[in-house]
Structure formats: C-alpha cells, structure tokens
Design a protein around this motif. Structure first.
Motif, PDB file in Angstrom:
ATOM      1  N   GLY A  50     -16.912  22.057 -93.481  1.00 20.94           N
ATOM      2  CA  GLY A  50     -16.171  23.265 -93.534  1.00 20.94           C
ATOM      3  C   GLY A  50     -14.321  22.852 -93.390  1.00 20.94           C
ATOM      4  N   ALA A  51     -14.263  21.931 -92.461  1.00 24.88           N
ATOM      5  CA  ALA A  51     -12.690  21.358 -92.019  1.00 24.88           C
ATOM      6  C   ALA A  51     -12.030  20.783 -93.386  1.00 24.88           C
ATOM      7  CB  ALA A  51     -12.848  20.641 -91.024  1.00 24.88           C
ATOM      8  N   CYS A  52     -12.995  19.967 -94.037  1.00 25.16           N
ATOM      9  CA  CYS A  52     -12.439  19.439 -95.328  1.00 25.16           C
ATOM     10  C   CYS A  52     -12.412  20.419 -96.307  1.00 25.16           C
ATOM     11  CB  CYS A  52     -13.432  18.384 -95.703  1.00 25.16           C
ATOM     12  SG  CYS A  52     -13.911  16.975 -94.861  1.00 25.16           S
ATOM     13  N   LEU A  53     -13.017  21.483 -96.559  1.00 28.09           N
ATOM     14  CA  LEU A  53     -12.908  22.295 -97.562  1.00 28.09           C
ATOM     15  C   LEU A  53     -11.676  23.007 -97.311  1.00 28.09           C
ATOM     16  CD1 LEU A  53     -16.275  23.577 -98.223  1.00 28.09           C
ATOM     17  CD2 LEU A  53     -14.918  22.265 -99.850  1.00 28.09           C
ATOM     18  N   LEU A  54     -11.456  23.311 -95.905  1.00 29.35           N
ATOM     19  CA  LEU A  54     -10.260  24.152 -95.638  1.00 29.35           C
ATOM     20  C   LEU A  54      -9.103  23.374 -95.485  1.00 29.35           C
ATOM     21  CD1 LEU A  54     -12.136  26.171 -92.593  1.00 29.35           C
ATOM     22  CD2 LEU A  54     -11.311  27.337 -94.911  1.00 29.35           C
ATOM     23  N   LYS A  55      -9.063  22.089 -95.477  1.00 30.86           N
ATOM     24  CA  LYS A  55      -7.794  21.018 -95.635  1.00 30.86           C
ATOM     25  C   LYS A  55      -7.224  21.141 -94.379  1.00 30.86           C
ATOM     26  CE  LYS A  55      -7.014  21.801-100.646  1.00 30.86           C
ATOM     27  NZ  LYS A  55      -7.755  20.468-100.762  1.00 30.86           N
ATOM     28  N   LYS A  56      -8.027  20.853 -93.339  1.00 29.05           N
ATOM     29  CA  LYS A  56      -7.589  20.889 -91.918  1.00 29.05           C
ATOM     30  C   LYS A  56      -7.234  19.442 -91.539  1.00 29.05           C
ATOM     31  CE  LYS A  56      -8.407  25.224 -90.953  1.00 29.05           C
ATOM     32  NZ  LYS A  56      -7.267  25.868 -90.921  1.00 29.05           N
ATOM     33  N   ASP A  57      -6.416  19.338 -90.440  1.00 27.06           N
ATOM     34  CA  ASP A  57      -6.205  17.828 -89.950  1.00 27.06           C
ATOM     35  C   ASP A  57      -7.233  17.553 -89.021  1.00 27.06           C
ATOM     36  OD1 ASP A  57      -3.844  17.827 -91.109  1.00 27.06           O
ATOM     37  OD2 ASP A  57      -2.738  18.257 -89.272  1.00 27.06           O
ATOM     38  N   ILE A  58      -8.116  16.453 -89.497  1.00 25.87           N
ATOM     39  CA  ILE A  58      -9.291  15.926 -88.909  1.00 25.87           C
ATOM     40  C   ILE A  58      -9.064  14.881 -88.161  1.00 25.87           C
ATOM     41  CG2 ILE A  58     -11.788  15.362 -89.390  1.00 25.87           C
ATOM     42  CD1 ILE A  58     -11.549  17.237 -91.971  1.00 25.87           C
ATOM     43  N   ILE A  59      -9.617  14.653 -86.840  1.00 30.08           N
ATOM     44  CA  ILE A  59      -9.417  13.517 -85.932  1.00 30.08           C
ATOM     45  C   ILE A  59     -10.654  13.181 -85.395  1.00 30.08           C
ATOM     46  CG2 ILE A  59      -8.133  12.430 -84.107  1.00 30.08           C
ATOM     47  CD1 ILE A  59      -6.362  15.227 -84.688  1.00 30.08           C
ATOM     48  N   PRO A  60     -11.559  12.173 -85.878  1.00 23.28           N
ATOM     49  CA  PRO A  60     -12.558  11.673 -85.231  1.00 23.28           C
ATOM     50  C   PRO A  60     -12.173  10.853 -83.926  1.00 23.28           C
ATOM     51  CG  PRO A  60     -12.335  10.714 -87.754  1.00 23.28           C
ATOM     52  CD  PRO A  60     -10.953  11.431 -87.415  1.00 23.28           C
ATOM     53  N   LEU A  61     -12.818  11.175 -82.946  1.00 22.69           N
ATOM     54  CA  LEU A  61     -12.857  10.584 -81.576  1.00 22.69           C
ATOM     55  C   LEU A  61     -13.971   9.911 -81.299  1.00 22.69           C
ATOM     56  CD1 LEU A  61     -10.212  10.710 -79.377  1.00 22.69           C
ATOM     57  CD2 LEU A  61     -11.416  12.526 -78.439  1.00 22.69           C
ATOM     58  N   CYS A  62     -13.774   8.555 -81.298  1.00 23.94           N
ATOM     59  CA  CYS A  62     -15.063   7.908 -80.973  1.00 23.94           C
ATOM     60  C   CYS A  62     -15.312   7.949 -79.503  1.00 23.94           C
ATOM     61  CB  CYS A  62     -14.649   6.224 -81.617  1.00 23.94           C
ATOM     62  SG  CYS A  62     -14.265   6.501 -83.305  1.00 23.94           S
ATOM     63  N   ILE A  63     -16.539   7.817 -79.224  1.00 21.64           N
ATOM     64  CA  ILE A  63     -17.175   7.809 -77.819  1.00 21.64           C
ATOM     65  C   ILE A  63     -18.404   7.100 -77.652  1.00 21.64           C
ATOM     66  CG2 ILE A  63     -16.191  10.221 -77.421  1.00 21.64           C
ATOM     67  CD1 ILE A  63     -18.913  11.407 -77.576  1.00 21.64           C
ATOM     68  N   HIS A  64     -18.816   6.826 -76.521  1.00 19.42           N
ATOM     69  CA  HIS A  64     -19.853   5.943 -76.135  1.00 19.42           C
ATOM     70  C   HIS A  64     -20.150   4.637 -77.032  1.00 19.42           C
ATOM     71  CE1 HIS A  64     -21.134   9.203 -73.601  1.00 19.42           C
ATOM     72  NE2 HIS A  64     -21.483  10.296 -74.686  1.00 19.42           N
ATOM     73  N   GLN A 119     -17.120   2.433 -82.390  1.00 22.94           N
ATOM     74  CA  GLN A 119     -15.650   1.891 -82.686  1.00 22.94           C
ATOM     75  C   GLN A 119     -15.411   2.589 -84.343  1.00 22.94           C
ATOM     76  OE1 GLN A 119     -13.522  -0.126 -80.858  1.00 22.94           O
ATOM     77  NE2 GLN A 119     -15.491   0.288 -79.414  1.00 22.94           N
ATOM     78  N   PHE A 120     -14.035   2.797 -84.400  1.00 21.63           N
ATOM     79  CA  PHE A 120     -13.707   3.383 -85.580  1.00 21.63           C
ATOM     80  C   PHE A 120     -14.303   2.670 -86.632  1.00 21.63           C
ATOM     81  CE2 PHE A 120     -10.352   4.146 -89.001  1.00 21.63           C
ATOM     82  CZ  PHE A 120     -10.578   5.480 -89.072  1.00 21.63           C
ATOM     83  N   SER A 121     -14.199   1.276 -86.643  1.00 19.53           N
ATOM     84  CA  SER A 121     -14.737   0.628 -87.851  1.00 19.53           C
ATOM     85  C   SER A 121     -16.251   0.557 -87.875  1.00 19.53           C
ATOM     86  CB  SER A 121     -14.399  -0.931 -87.458  1.00 19.53           C
ATOM     87  OG  SER A 121     -15.079  -1.335 -86.326  1.00 19.53           O
ATOM     88  N   GLN A 122     -16.897   1.383 -87.006  1.00 21.39           N
ATOM     89  CA  GLN A 122     -18.466   1.688 -87.196  1.00 21.39           C
ATOM     90  C   GLN A 122     -18.623   2.996 -87.948  1.00 21.39           C
ATOM     91  OE1 GLN A 122     -19.353   0.899 -83.112  1.00 21.39           O
ATOM     92  NE2 GLN A 122     -20.083  -1.031 -83.628  1.00 21.39           N
ATOM     93  N   GLN A 146      -7.982   9.457 -90.357  1.00 24.26           N
ATOM     94  CA  GLN A 146      -7.501   8.573 -89.419  1.00 24.26           C
ATOM     95  C   GLN A 146      -7.939   8.910 -87.725  1.00 24.26           C
ATOM     96  OE1 GLN A 146      -5.876   5.633 -89.733  1.00 24.26           O
ATOM     97  NE2 GLN A 146      -6.228   5.222 -87.924  1.00 24.26           N
ATOM     98  N   GLY A 147      -8.679   8.084 -86.993  1.00 25.97           N
ATOM     99  CA  GLY A 147      -9.200   8.422 -85.697  1.00 25.97           C
ATOM    100  C   GLY A 147      -8.872   7.170 -84.753  1.00 25.97           C
ATOM    101  N   PHE A 148      -9.554   7.416 -83.814  1.00 30.97           N
ATOM    102  CA  PHE A 148      -9.508   6.306 -82.625  1.00 30.97           C
ATOM    103  C   PHE A 148     -10.421   6.548 -81.610  1.00 30.97           C
ATOM    104  CE2 PHE A 148      -6.264   9.784 -82.076  1.00 30.97           C
ATOM    105  CZ  PHE A 148      -6.571  10.098 -80.664  1.00 30.97           C
ATOM    106  N   VAL A 149     -10.375   5.586 -80.455  1.00 31.64           N
ATOM    107  CA  VAL A 149     -11.384   5.599 -79.521  1.00 31.64           C
ATOM    108  C   VAL A 149     -10.814   6.566 -78.597  1.00 31.64           C
ATOM    109  CG1 VAL A 149     -12.658   4.163 -77.677  1.00 31.64           C
ATOM    110  CG2 VAL A 149     -12.152   3.357 -79.955  1.00 31.64           C
TER     111      VAL A 149
END
Length: 271
Positions: free
Chosen positions: A89-103, A106-109, A118-121
């Motif tokens: 839904g966020a993609c279709l609505l063209k939102k700024d999406i931030i993956p926040l890695c937990i537990h 890693q971003f590379s995974q 573009q996200g980060f730990v």
C-alpha cells in the motif's frame, strides 16, 4: 525563539504484534522530541485506534495520510502477509518507506522489495538522528538536543532491564539560543522518584554548579521546566537531569551573543 512552521507530519509504523513494545517506544521517542509536530500511527496502540472504530478504515486512512512509513523488519516480519500488505500500500501511494532492521537483522539481509528502499539498523543512532533532522527540516522545526541512550527506545532496542528505571531530558528548540530566550526542558523519569533535579553547569568550568532546580514528576512520569536564560552570559552550558535514585542524563546548549561582529578596519574603506 526560532519560529516554526504550523505544518505537521504523519508517520506510520508497520510492525508485527510481538514487536509492539519497539513500535510504541519509537512513537514515544518521536512525540517526546517533536511534541505535536508529528502524528505517529501505531496500530497496536489504543491512542491510534480508539475503541469502537473500524480498525481497517482507520489503518488505511492513516496509511494514505502518512508522509513516512517505517517498517520494523525482523526475520519473521518480512514474511508476514499483513506487513507485506502495508508495504504494498505504501508503494502504491508513493510514500517515503524506511525499513528499520531489528533483532540482529542487517540491511544487507533484507529480501526484495524491502531491500529496494534505503533503511538502517534500529540501533544506528547516527542514521536515526539524520532521519529526525530530515523530518525537522521538512516542517521547518528546529531539532532539540536529546540523549538517545537515556530513552525507553534505547532500552527496548537493546533489551535492557527496566527494573531500575531511566530518565530522559530534551530541550525545545535547536540547542542554540540568545540570552533572554526561555529554555524549555522536558523529560520522563520511570524509577519511582517524585522529583528530578536539573543542574546547570558552564562547560568551561564543569565542576562549578550554577543553578539547581527541583522539578516535580507528574503522575504520567513526565516533567517540564522553563528557565529564563537572561541570567547567563553567552557560552556553552550543559544541564544534568538527576532522579532521587541517582539516575541521570544530560544535554548541552549554547547561548550566543547577538552583538554584531566588529567590522575590520580595511573593510570600512572598501567601496
């Protein structure tokens, strides 16, 4: 005092049910820093979806209104159909999406399509602070000083014990002021103390206490205090917030003189 925009931002936090504590601690951190300038939606928080409301309608409305969509990404979360639905839904609505890695994720995974954004730990406070600066710039709001290591978010992310409690401290504004500005401090103390001491020091003489104020902690574990800076000369200062049980944190601020810089003699003769 720096003038700020009346514009507010909307942030949507997508998460698994079992990551409710992380999502709510991030929401509280953002609200603590930005106050009412940023509206944060967390589906598992009763403040976001009041009783009696149709949760799906509230959720989709919040997603449409969002300026940022933060997705808490763990090894299991990225496989959850509902998290993928919110990402789509966020993609279709063209939102700024931030993956926040937990537990330990890693971003590379991250698998696609999460890795396309573009996200980060979650414990990378440098990048998290940059995100906060971007948000502040977007609404023309100064980012106040704050100490990440004293926040509930820090304890939850690092799975630290909360038995001893913690204290946080933030300042309203950019951290740079002129003598005469009102300095507004606020924070949270969760160790059972009834008061918090605000101790003000000149950074040039850190062993000399300039002022100490005793501030009452409210029933919701928060405290606020306003200080008149006119009694302090220009310079670098730091404020220590200390509970009755000795838990403390600090922030620094700068008082800058408004006197104009002297004009070099040679410039006076330039035409």
């Amino acid at each position: 005092m720096v003038e700020t925009s009346s514009r507010s931002l909307h942030l949507f936090i997508s998460h698994e049910e079992k990551e409710k504590k992380i999502a709510i601690s991030l929401k509280r951190l953002i609200k603590h820093i930005f106050r009412d300038k940023i509206d944060v939606f967390v589906s598992s928080d009763d403040e976001s979806i009041p009783s009696g409301k149709q949760w799906f309608d509230v959720l989709t409305t919040a997603l449409r209104q969002a300026d940022y969509v933060v997705i808490l990404c763990s090894g299991t979360a990225v496989k959850r159909p509902w998290i993928n639905f919110e990402l789509g839904g966020a993609c279709l609505l063209k939102k700024d999406i931030i993956p926040l890695c937990i537990h330990n994720m890693q971003f590379s995974q991250l698998p696609p399509p999460y890795s396309n954004f573009q996200g980060f730990v979650a414990s990378d406070y440098i990048r998290l602070s940059k995100l906060f600066r971007d948000m502040a710039d977007r609404i023309s709001c100064p980012l106040p000083p704050f100490d990440m290591t004293s926040t509930e978010y820090h304890r939850v992310i690092h799975n630290l014990s909360s038995e001893e409690g913690f204290v946080s401290l933030a300042m309203e504004g950019s951290g740079t002021y002129i003598p005469g500005n009102k300095l507004n401090f606020s924070g949270t103390a969760t160790d059972g103390s009834e008061i918090v001491k605000l101790k003000i020091y000149n950074a040039a003489d850190p062993y000399s206490l300039l002022e100490e104020l005793k501030v009452a902690i409210q029933n919701d574990q928060t405290y606020v205090q306003e200080i008149d800076s006119s009694r302090y000369p220009p310079g670098q200062y730091y404020v220590l917030a200390e509970t009755q049980k000795g838990i403390y944190t600090k922030v620094t601020f700068l008082l800058r003189s408004m006197k104009p810089e002297p004009t070099p003699l040679y410039k006076k003769f330039l035409r």
